[in-house]
Design a protein around this motif. Sequence first.
Motif: not given
Length: 795
Positions: A321-322, A365-366, A368, A426, A558, A561
């Motif tokens: 997830k990261e 994935l998130s 930054s 995820q 998703t 996005e």
Amino acid sequence: MSTGRVRTKKKTCSSDQSPDNLPLRSSGRQVKKKAAEAADDDDDASEKKYRKCEKAGCTATCPVCFASAAERCAKNGYTSRWYHLSCGEHFCNECFDHYYRSHKDGYEKYTAWKRIWTSNGKSEPSPKAFMADQQLPYWVQCTKPECGKWRQLTKEIQLTPQIAKTYRCGMKLNNSTKTEGSDQCSMPEDLRVAEVSDHWWYSMLILPPLLKDSVAAPFLAAYYPDCVGMSPSCTSTNRLPGESNLVKLEHLKSVPNLTVAGMNKYFQPFYQPNECGKALCVRPDVMELDELYEFPEYSRDPTMYLALRNLILALWYTNCKEALTPQKCIHHIIVRGLVRIRCVQEMERILHFMTRKGLINTGILSVSPDQYLLPKEYHNVIVLEAKDRIGGRVWDDKTFTGVTVGRGAQIVNGCVNNPMALMCEQLGIKMHKLGEKCDLIQEGGRITDPTIDKRMDFHFNAILDVVSEWRKDKTQHQDVPLGEKIQEIYKAFIQESGIQFSELEEKVLQFHLSNLEYACGSNLSQVSARSWDHNEFFAQFAGDHTLLTVGYSTVIDTLAEGLDIRLNFPVQSIDYSGEEVQVTTAEGTVWRTQKVLVTIPLALLQKNAIQFNPPLSEKKIKAINSLGAGVIEKIALQFPYRFWDSKIQGADFFGHVPPNSSQRGLFSVFYDMDPEGKQSILMSVVTGDAVTTIKNLDDKQVLQQCMTVLRELFKEQEVPDPVKFFVTRWSKDPWLQMAYSFVRTGGSGEAYDIIAEDIQRTIFFAGEATNRHFPQTVTGAYLSGVREASKIAAF
């Protein structure tokens, strides 16, 4: 092998061979001899103070013993032999004897280690391996951003991921985390550190690095640890219980399917011994061809690469997830010696390659804004979408009460290592495993005897086996339609065997043929008998087939996005004749860019929906036309109550036995769209020639035909009218015109690869019809995009 005694070149003399008793001869030769002996004496005196490493090419001019184990350790002085581990790490003959000789104090420690190594590992438990695994000091990097210097830990310190994550220069690691003084980072770095980066340093390494307590260990319990880059001396690398040292794992007939506690059961990134045929799975003990191409320096000994690659994969699946970064990986590289520095340096290269390949850092994935998983120049991407929505052949209808119904794809075929299963993990989405039970119901309401179904299924598969035998020596020019070949084999079997199938058995055979047409997306008269299942020659996704109850659009929305997507922008032409590519849309807007990725459906490529300048090559056009644009249609119906429950008894789907061959494919399977049994929604498919049958009917006429079938299948009860329904029209959608591709008669699976070939590293192609391994699926389309992104990033 040296005994450890100090040897000198000068011989001593006994009492009766003293110089006084030697015969006196006065000659020039005797004078020269005495002069030479005097010179030897000088050399001996020098040698006793110092001896170089005997390893050819070693740059260490004055070796120092790192072990300091023996009471008479040479330190940086004289020893009869230096043992070389790397160009900065040696141990003296005295420390060798300390562990290797049975009368020495260190012998018991060496033999205890040797027993563990032998019981778990495959490589030789040599003294050098012992020193590298147990005695070399650890190296750790200062975590201060302005420093980053490497420091050697004292011998008694055991490196852990926590220490590696928090270490700063001068930090005391015994009982305190206080730092000795404030200027420890100003201390110079050991000169040996700089040498580790040089290309020749690794070639002078005697033993490859074997990681301790690797996160990959639980995944690889069936392997010899030292064959997959891990140390056999760690308890975490103990092999599966009950294994004899006399049994070689590569010869085991079967190995249990290992799952790691707390991990998604569909995550199986490594093959187990003697296992094969799983997509997106790697052998932990072998480099793949693309890896060898990218990292040729590891072709002779891949141990370091395998150790790091296996670690990276294990870390990724432990927390998908990261985003996985080099910083998150390096703390888990636990190995003694200077080679740890080299491992950390190599980690980033391998991590970037695996990201580009789509093995890690993929899916949802998130990330930054300041974090880049791929080069920054490929982040400015614009998507031109012809339709008024995204998704293409993924289109979910959420207007039914409490249930999402896919007008297009909604089933995940084979979940093990499937990127869709990864993305569901995820997002925290649960998929519904489809059961195997599928009762075949005849018109009139009778459920077909399962023994008849099994018998005809056996004969059906036997026919396909004969097709497989027939095609082995056939060229594309000798190809015939699959339907024709099946009929030929069937007639020959009836004639030769004298078996006469009953009318019901013939109907059940028609059901299985309709299922094949569902898989191909076409009637069998157009499908290649030679290449209809071409992708089965490659590893496919194994495991459960599941229903994505929330719909694929949840995943796609998703993924979309943050992207710059322009809807209602159908592309009319792509001109790549100049330095820049010019993309012109239907209303006349011109976009100028460096690279273009084309993802339009095969049907539109066949109809020249986009004009290319220069035109596509004859080779590519031939490949495009050698595939078929398959069509299936769907109908979904919502009822006031679940009238089918008592009959199908919790099954996820049921089959419709066609009354004759002309109605084959007309609502052949019905799916219960609510696994929880709360909503009353059925979905069915129309395949093969039946697609043409309904093409010119309006939706109400199609509904009427479907309800006639349902009332025949459930004749013993009243079937209510639906309160809501839809009928798909994929073949009539101007920007789609198809469901999924298949190989036409005379074609081959190679066409998928040819369509996927880029043009001048400028125009790229993706979509299910460019994926030879996984055509016809959402997964295949997704992976084709990952593949092309990798190519674009590499160029």
